[in-house]
Scaffold this motif. Sequence first.
Motif, PDB file in Angstrom:
ATOM      1  N   ARG A   6      42.904  54.199  37.873  1.00 17.52           N
ATOM      2  CA  ARG A   6      43.717  53.263  38.663  1.00 17.52           C
ATOM      3  C   ARG A   6      42.830  52.399  39.839  1.00 17.52           C
ATOM      4  N   ILE A   7      43.074  51.081  39.749  1.00 17.68           N
ATOM      5  CA  ILE A   7      42.366  50.099  40.687  1.00 17.68           C
ATOM      6  C   ILE A   7      43.029  49.413  41.762  1.00 17.68           C
ATOM      7  N   ILE A   8      42.514  49.174  42.786  1.00 19.81           N
ATOM      8  CA  ILE A   8      42.904  48.274  43.655  1.00 19.81           C
ATOM      9  C   ILE A   8      41.986  47.269  43.662  1.00 19.81           C
ATOM     10  N   VAL A   9      42.271  45.932  43.818  1.00 27.12           N
ATOM     11  CA  VAL A   9      41.332  44.892  43.885  1.00 27.12           C
ATOM     12  C   VAL A   9      42.017  43.961  45.302  1.00 27.12           C
ATOM     13  N   ARG A  10      41.002  43.799  46.021  1.00 27.36           N
ATOM     14  CA  ARG A  10      41.278  43.186  47.327  1.00 27.36           C
ATOM     15  C   ARG A  10      40.474  41.913  47.325  1.00 27.36           C
ATOM     16  N   GLY A  11      40.963  40.855  47.932  1.00 28.47           N
ATOM     17  CA  GLY A  11      40.431  39.547  48.092  1.00 28.47           C
ATOM     18  C   GLY A  11      41.503  38.453  48.026  1.00 28.47           C
ATOM     19  N   ARG A  12      41.123  37.269  47.443  1.00 30.17           N
ATOM     20  CA  ARG A  12      42.087  36.235  47.163  1.00 30.17           C
ATOM     21  C   ARG A  12      42.339  36.542  45.700  1.00 30.17           C
ATOM     22  N   VAL A  13      43.335  37.356  45.318  1.00 31.45           N
ATOM     23  CA  VAL A  13      43.597  37.976  44.321  1.00 31.45           C
ATOM     24  C   VAL A  13      45.317  37.543  43.877  1.00 31.45           C
ATOM     25  N   GLN A  14      46.192  37.159  44.839  1.00 28.66           N
ATOM     26  CA  GLN A  14      47.170  36.799  44.553  1.00 28.66           C
ATOM     27  C   GLN A  14      47.789  35.299  44.573  1.00 28.66           C
ATOM     28  N   GLU A  25      43.062  40.109  29.293  1.00 28.05           N
ATOM     29  CA  GLU A  25      41.944  40.801  29.223  1.00 28.05           C
ATOM     30  C   GLU A  25      41.834  42.146  28.783  1.00 28.05           C
ATOM     31  N   ALA A  26      43.002  42.834  29.291  1.00 28.00           N
ATOM     32  CA  ALA A  26      43.167  44.104  28.949  1.00 28.00           C
ATOM     33  C   ALA A  26      43.641  44.188  27.411  1.00 28.00           C
ATOM     34  N   LEU A  27      44.807  43.574  26.827  1.00 25.72           N
ATOM     35  CA  LEU A  27      45.138  43.381  25.512  1.00 25.72           C
ATOM     36  C   LEU A  27      44.146  43.021  24.820  1.00 25.72           C
ATOM     37  N   ALA A  28      43.196  42.210  25.112  1.00 32.09           N
ATOM     38  CA  ALA A  28      42.013  41.829  24.332  1.00 32.09           C
ATOM     39  C   ALA A  28      40.987  42.893  24.001  1.00 32.09           C
ATOM     40  N   ARG A  29      40.989  43.801  24.894  1.00 33.95           N
ATOM     41  CA  ARG A  29      40.226  44.881  24.620  1.00 33.95           C
ATOM     42  C   ARG A  29      40.950  46.234  24.288  1.00 33.95           C
ATOM     43  N   GLY A  30      42.152  45.973  23.926  1.00 38.88           N
ATOM     44  CA  GLY A  30      43.055  47.139  23.112  1.00 38.88           C
ATOM     45  C   GLY A  30      43.450  48.218  24.261  1.00 38.88           C
ATOM     46  N   LEU A  31      43.459  48.084  25.318  1.00 40.37           N
ATOM     47  CA  LEU A  31      43.767  48.788  26.607  1.00 40.37           C
ATOM     48  C   LEU A  31      45.155  49.081  26.768  1.00 40.37           C
ATOM     49  N   GLN A  32      45.444  50.157  27.550  1.00 41.40           N
ATOM     50  CA  GLN A  32      46.925  50.369  27.746  1.00 41.40           C
ATOM     51  C   GLN A  32      47.075  50.493  29.484  1.00 41.40           C
ATOM     52  N   GLY A  33      48.168  50.224  30.003  1.00 33.63           N
ATOM     53  CA  GLY A  33      48.618  50.439  31.340  1.00 33.63           C
ATOM     54  C   GLY A  33      49.495  49.441  32.040  1.00 33.63           C
ATOM     55  N   TRP A  34      49.056  48.820  33.128  1.00 35.99           N
ATOM     56  CA  TRP A  34      49.922  48.078  33.751  1.00 35.99           C
ATOM     57  C   TRP A  34      49.214  47.292  34.978  1.00 35.99           C
ATOM     58  N   VAL A  35      49.557  46.149  35.501  1.00 40.89           N
ATOM     59  CA  VAL A  35      48.950  45.464  36.749  1.00 40.89           C
ATOM     60  C   VAL A  35      50.086  45.008  37.438  1.00 40.89           C
ATOM     61  N   ARG A  36      50.024  44.937  38.695  1.00 35.63           N
ATOM     62  CA  ARG A  36      51.115  44.503  39.719  1.00 35.63           C
ATOM     63  C   ARG A  36      50.396  44.032  40.975  1.00 35.63           C
ATOM     64  N   ASN A  37      51.263  43.227  41.592  1.00 33.00           N
ATOM     65  CA  ASN A  37      50.858  42.770  42.931  1.00 33.00           C
ATOM     66  C   ASN A  37      51.442  43.772  44.014  1.00 33.00           C
ATOM     67  N   ARG A  38      50.872  43.915  44.932  1.00 30.55           N
ATOM     68  CA  ARG A  38      51.161  44.876  46.114  1.00 30.55           C
ATOM     69  C   ARG A  38      51.348  44.047  47.407  1.00 30.55           C
ATOM     70  N   LEU A  67      39.755  31.327  39.838  1.00 32.76           N
ATOM     71  CA  LEU A  67      40.195  30.763  41.192  1.00 32.76           C
ATOM     72  C   LEU A  67      40.366  32.118  42.239  1.00 32.76           C
ATOM     73  N   ALA A  68      39.948  33.307  41.486  1.00 34.84           N
ATOM     74  CA  ALA A  68      40.032  34.554  42.430  1.00 34.84           C
ATOM     75  C   ALA A  68      38.612  34.368  43.276  1.00 34.84           C
ATOM     76  N   ALA A  69      38.757  35.221  44.305  1.00 32.55           N
ATOM     77  CA  ALA A  69      37.609  35.678  45.119  1.00 32.55           C
ATOM     78  C   ALA A  69      37.932  37.100  45.303  1.00 32.55           C
TER      79      ALA A  69
END
Length: 92
Positions: A6-14, A25-38, A67-69
């Motif tokens: 589980r990761i938390i990414v901080r910065g200019r990410v929304q 990126e996750a689908l291209a690597r064949g990964l499972q899971g989810w991503v969401r804004n907080r 565009l992310a930082a």
Amino acid sequence: MGRTVRIIVRGRVQGVGYRAWTEREALARGLQGWVRNRLDGSVEALISGDERQVEDMLRACRHGPRLAAVDDVTVQESAEPAGDAFRTAPTI
């Protein structure tokens, strides 16, 4: 052998396409899971799959889309079930 984090990414990410980029990126690597804004402005993700692919995804998440930082990525090992595919989840 598989790994789930589980990761938390901080910065200019929304508002910069970070979630959509993460899903692609996750689908291209064949990964499972989810991503969401907080509500605190960070992005959270659960990433599960082959150890090497998860490591590669973590390296990519430290940069994100153009565009992310990204200021910080916190990584915690997780036992949470990731599901069968990768998806965008609702904001919490």
